[in-house]
Design a protein around this motif. Structure first.
Motif: not given
Length: 71
Positions: A14, A49-50, A54-55
């Motif tokens: 990540e 992101y959190q 995520r893409d």
């Protein structure tokens, strides 16, 4: 529950993705990596992101169209 979720830590894959994405966005925008503008970009990427974005494509869309409020 996954330990990374509990500690807000990122897995190595990540972190590698986020670093690469950050560098690409800064390059596209002509922003040096050690400036306040870069810090703002990094903060926005991490917040997204959190929140579950995520893409890469969706991250780009959100960065181009979202103004973040400090919560």
């Amino acid at each position: 529950m996954h330990p990374a979720v509990l500690t807000n830590a990122f897995e190595p894959n990540e972190l590698a993705f986020l670093q690469r994405f950050f560098k690409e966005i800064c390059a596209k925008r002509g922003v040096a990596g050690d400036t306040p503008a870069a810090t703002d970009i990094a903060s926005q990427i991490i917040q997204l992101y959190q929140r579950g974005v995520r893409d890469e494509t969706h991250l780009q869309i959100e960065l181009n169209g979202t103004v973040f409020s400090k919560s």
